[in-house]
Design a protein around this motif. Structure first.
Motif, PDB file in Angstrom:
ATOM      1  N   THR A  91       0.881  -1.246   0.109  1.00  0.00           N
ATOM      2  CA  THR A  91       0.062  -0.114   0.070  1.00  0.00           C
ATOM      3  C   THR A  91       0.871   1.220  -0.080  1.00  0.00           C
ATOM      4  OG1 THR A  91      -1.439  -1.072   1.711  1.00  0.00           O
ATOM      5  CG2 THR A  91      -1.923   1.279   1.301  1.00  0.00           C
ATOM      6  N   THR A  92       1.803   1.298   0.947  1.00  0.00           N
ATOM      7  CA  THR A  92       2.753   2.341   0.972  1.00  0.00           C
ATOM      8  C   THR A  92       3.429   2.815  -0.234  1.00  0.00           C
ATOM      9  OG1 THR A  92       3.063   1.483   3.212  1.00  0.00           O
ATOM     10  CG2 THR A  92       4.362   3.382   2.673  1.00  0.00           C
ATOM     11  N   ASP A 143      -5.833   5.320   1.091  1.00  0.00           N
ATOM     12  CA  ASP A 143      -5.051   4.420   1.870  1.00  0.00           C
ATOM     13  C   ASP A 143      -5.890   3.250   2.049  1.00  0.00           C
ATOM     14  OD1 ASP A 143      -4.070   2.592   3.470  1.00  0.00           O
ATOM     15  OD2 ASP A 143      -2.997   4.158   4.940  1.00  0.00           O
ATOM     16  N   GLN A 146      -6.802  -1.394   4.510  1.00  0.00           N
ATOM     17  CA  GLN A 146      -7.918  -2.328   5.147  1.00  0.00           C
ATOM     18  C   GLN A 146      -9.102  -2.645   4.333  1.00  0.00           C
ATOM     19  OE1 GLN A 146      -7.079  -3.774   7.989  1.00  0.00           O
ATOM     20  NE2 GLN A 146      -5.266  -2.519   8.588  1.00  0.00           N
ATOM     21  N   LYS A 176      -3.340  -8.488   3.221  1.00  0.00           N
ATOM     22  CA  LYS A 176      -4.112  -8.250   4.266  1.00  0.00           C
ATOM     23  C   LYS A 176      -5.437  -8.991   4.059  1.00  0.00           C
ATOM     24  CE  LYS A 176      -2.092  -3.808   5.659  1.00  0.00           C
ATOM     25  NZ  LYS A 176      -1.484  -4.187   6.927  1.00  0.00           N
TER      26      LYS A 176
HETATM   27  C1  LIG Z   1      -4.567   1.863   7.248  1.00  0.00           C
HETATM   28  C2  LIG Z   1      -2.973   1.526   6.770  1.00  0.00           C
HETATM   29  N1  LIG Z   1      -2.261   2.008   6.175  1.00  0.00           N
HETATM   30  C3  LIG Z   1      -0.963   1.491   5.594  1.00  0.00           C
HETATM   31  C4  LIG Z   1      -0.482   0.175   6.031  1.00  0.00           C
HETATM   32  C5  LIG Z   1       0.723  -0.155   5.555  1.00  0.00           C
HETATM   33  O1  LIG Z   1       0.174  -1.289   4.453  1.00  0.00           O
HETATM   34  P1  LIG Z   1       1.434  -1.918   3.678  1.00  0.00           P
HETATM   35  O2  LIG Z   1       2.290  -2.801   4.342  1.00  0.00           O
HETATM   36  O3  LIG Z   1       0.586  -2.501   2.705  1.00  0.00           O
HETATM   37  O4  LIG Z   1       2.171  -0.727   2.880  1.00  0.00           O
HETATM   38  C6  LIG Z   1      -1.274  -0.377   7.108  1.00  0.00           C
HETATM   39  C7  LIG Z   1      -0.848  -1.591   7.593  1.00  0.00           C
HETATM   40  O5  LIG Z   1      -1.242  -2.101   8.520  1.00  0.00           O
HETATM   41  C8  LIG Z   1      -2.537   0.357   7.369  1.00  0.00           C
HETATM   42  O6  LIG Z   1      -3.396  -0.324   8.288  1.00  0.00           O
END
Ligand SMILES: Cc1ncc(COP(=O)(O)O)c(C=O)c1O
Length: 392
Positions: free
Chosen positions: A84-85, A189, A192, A215
């Motif tokens: 996601t990030t 974002d 979830q 997730k």
């Molecule tokens: C709302 C939210 N944004 C971003 C992230 C980070 O996700 P990723 O590991 O897919 O970058 C998380 C992970 O728990 C999250 O809950």
């Protein structure tokens, strides 16, 4: 698929009470098998042999198509990422910012939204306005608070579809339509939401939507996607590039950039076995059906909220059942540090949950593969632990 069949296909459910899909979901065996088969194929045929290279190209196309179908988009709108990030960073660092431009975000965001925003403020002088949301807010409250924060300088809203700490779920379609009326775009974002709720980028009027496979999609760590609405691709400059970002280039300086393909954000080598696993995970969820997935965590979380409310010394901090609720249920156990309680749940009953910081609490992620017995184990353990208090 009935629940016994579903659980028989997810090995984790046989061994532990898994209530942490919001961090990383357990994969069905078919996902692990697909990854293993692809790795074995690469290694048997040779990683760059013709059949392997041909299959790699096909799998990338299949992964793009699978994510697109899963979120109601077109394949030409999907960039394959690792999480996601990454997708959030591609958008934030790809827009052409002017000093004084504003981002509107909120106090319940994850660090993956806040830190890239603050970084942008340092690098480009972008102002970051933070709206105060609360788990008890109604959909109308959320809309109003966000709209009140928008000014003529606001270019982007950065919001989670579902907030990681309290599980607050935004009325995303209404928020995005309101933002568009006010001349702003929305970066979501979506850590979830994919795999937790049915999604349709068109119906939601989405601009940018970044999510993971690891997730609620129940795929492997290391795969994600970024949706960018087709018309918005040309104005988003990739901050990092490879040959995928060149329509044409030569050794003497000639370079014509790609403008309207989501592949311009993708760099070079990626793990095809992991993509094969993500495709299989999406297939599994589509077989269960996203409406059925959502209906099941809704029923389970309703039961859990009632049971938690009946334990003296436990206060639920997530929204009450309704349109702003999700499969994330967070509570504060009196007398305990959330982190210590999470450890105690694991030691006592092999229950996997997590602590969250803001607002502080213990978060249980309730997904369709959980059952009533999982929830009873959590409630029973909590009752005993809250009554006994933490060890001296
Ligand atoms: C709302 C939210 N944004 C971003 C992230 C980070 O996700 P990723 O590991 O897919 O970058 C998380 C992970 O728990 C999250 O809950």
């Amino acid at each position: 698929m009935d629940i016994a069949t579903i659980r028989s296909q997810i090995p984790t459910t046989k061994n532990v009470v898994y209530l942490n899909t919001g961090w990383s979901g357990p994969s069905p065996q078919a996902v692990v098998d697909a990854i293993g088969r692809m790795l074995a194929f690469e290694n048997a045929e040779g990683p760059t042999s013709r059949p392997v290279l041909d299959r790699h190209r096909e799998v990338k196309g299949e992964a793009r198509a699978a994510f697109a179908h899963f979120v109601g988009a077109r394949a030409e709108e999907i960039t394959l990422t690792d999480n996601t990030t990454r997708g959030i960073n591609i958008v934030l660092n790809g827009l052409r910012w002017q000093p004084g431009d504003e981002i509107v975000t909120d106090n319940l965001e994850h660090g993956s939204g806040l830190v890239p925003s603050y970084h942008l403020r340092r690098r480009h002088g972008v102002a970051v306005r933070i709206v105060k949301l609360a788990a008890a807010d109604s959909e109308a409250d959320i809309l109003q608070k966000l709209e009140d924060a928008i000014t003529p300088r606001t270019r982007l809203l950065l919001l989670s579809h579902i907030m990681y700490s309290t599980g607050l779920r935004l009325p995303l379609g209404e928020v995005q339509r309101m933002a568009h009326r006010r001349g702003a775009r929305v970066l979501v974002d979506a850590a979830q939401s994919p795999g937790q709720v049915p999604l349709d980028m068109r119906a939601l009027d989405s601009d940018y939507y970044a999510g993971p496979a690891h997730k609620w999609v129940l795929g492997p760590d290391g795969v994600g996607f970024l949706y960018v609405r087709r018309e918005l691709l040309p104005e988003l400059d990739p901050a990092e590039v490879s040959g995928h970002a060149a329509l044409r280039y030569d050794q003497e300086g000639d370079f014509e950039p790609v403008t309207d393909s989501p592949e311009k954000f993708e760099l070079t080598t990626m793990s095809i076995p992991l993509l094969a696993g993500a495709i299989e995970a999406i297939r599994f969820l589509q077989e269960v059906g996203m409406e059925a997935v959502q209906a099941r965590w809704q029923a389970l979380t309703e039961r859990l909220r009632q049971d938690l409310a009946a334990i003296p010394g436990v206060a639920v901090t997530s929204p009450a059942a309704g349109p702003t609720a999700s499969g994330l249920v967070t509570f504060v156990p009196s007398g305990w540090e959330p982190r210590d309680l999470v450890d105690a749940l694991w030691r006592r009953d092999r229950i996997v949950a997590r602590a969250v910081n803001y607002p502080p609490g213990v978060r249980a992620s309730v997904d369709f593969f959980n059952n009533e017995e999982d929830l009873d184990r959590l409630v029973g353990a909590l009752r005993a632990l809250v009554q006994s208090g933490p060890p001296e």
